[in-house]
Enzyme design. Structure first.
Site, PDB file in Angstrom:
ATOM      1  CE  LYS A 210       9.726  14.077   9.243  1.00 46.74           C
ATOM      2  NZ  LYS A 210       8.407  14.684   9.292  1.00 46.74           N
TER       3      LYS A 210
ATOM      4  CE  LYS B 263       6.635  14.659   5.191  1.00 45.61           C
ATOM      5  NZ  LYS B 263       5.850  13.724   5.903  1.00 45.61           N
TER       6      LYS B 263
END
Ligand SMILES: O=C[C@H](O)COP(=O)(O)O
Length: 256
Positions: free
Chosen positions: A85, A27
């Site tokens: 995700k 991320k």
């Protein structure tokens, strides 16, 4: 219970592996709670991790724009990750959440069948007008392999300060009753890991507590990851419900 470490790049991924992370989650903290990394960064992490652990890539705290989000999912899926995700920040209803996840799961199937989808809702959703997290497992079940509950505002308040344990337990049960794995995240610290395990979580997602200086903008420290991993190992591991794996035909834990 698996320890998922959220990393910014291949250097942090290597440190997380050295520390014993079970899952590497990519991320970009500069772009939000589940900020998306760039494709070249995702590919570099996949190369660095190789087969040492499953890799997930976040595609952001997304708006309610199914086409845009599906394209982002397709892009991430072509980088060789095991999971994509998606943070459903822009979804306000279960129908909007299902619409987004339907679009992304269709895009992942275009890439290849081995990439799984993980849907994420937020414990502090009410503060930002996002989807009620307890509506997520039902809405997501047809499209995902697992759900994650995280915090969208990273002011140091932990998941356990946003929700009572009873509510978190309910979220986990909602996931397991639908054959989905369940991850907990949100500024989790060492002390929170035993609570997560006791509640039956399958995955704990951590960044801040694994960063030097205790800031999520810091660098991932192999030592801090090792300390978290030793804590998880010391707590033992939740034994899977074999029946559930058989009935769903799906490995409930991420495999690589
Ligand atoms: O894994 C996902 C979470 O956002 C971890 O980040 P955090 O520990 O800084 O809240």
């Amino acid at each position: 219970m698996k320890l998922m470490i959220s990393v910014r790049d291949e250097h942090e991924a290597t440190a997380a592996l050295v520390g014993g992370a079970d899952i590497i989650d990519i991320k970009n903290p500069a772009e939000g709670s589940l900020g998306a990394g760039r494709p070249e960064t995702i590919a570099a992490v996949v190369r660095a991790v190789r087969a040492a652990a499953p890799v997930s890539a976040s595609i952001g705290d997304v708006p309610n724009l199914p086409g845009t989000v599906a394209l982002a999912g397709l892009g991430a899926a072509t980088c060789g990750v095991r999971f994509v995700k998606v943070g459903l920040l822009g979804a306000r209803t279960d129908a909007e959440a299902a619409g987004l996840l339907d679009a992304v799961s269709g895009a992942l199937r275009m890439a290849n069948d081995t990439v799984g989808l993980v849907a994420c809702a937020y414990a502090d959703a009410a503060l930002v007008g996002s989807l009620d997290p307890f509506a997520l497992p039902e809405a997501a079940a047809p499209f995902v392999e697992g759900c994650l509950i995280d915090t969208v505002i990273k002011d140091g308040r932990t998941l356990f300060q946003c929700l009572p344990e009873e509510a978190i337990s309910r979220f986990i049960r909602q996931c397991h009753d639908r054959g989905l794995f369940c991850g907990l995240a949100g500024s989790l610290q060492q002390a929170d890991l035993s609570r997560a395990l006791a509640l039956g979580a399958d995955i704990v997602g951590v960044r801040t507590a694994a960063c030097e200086g205790g800031q999520r903008s810091g660098a991932i420290s192999a030592k801090l990851v090792e300390r978290l991993k030793n804590r998880v190992k010391g707590l033992g591991c939740r034994v899977w419900d074999e029946e559930k794996e058989k009935s769903t035909g799906r490995k409930l834990l991420p495999t690589h």
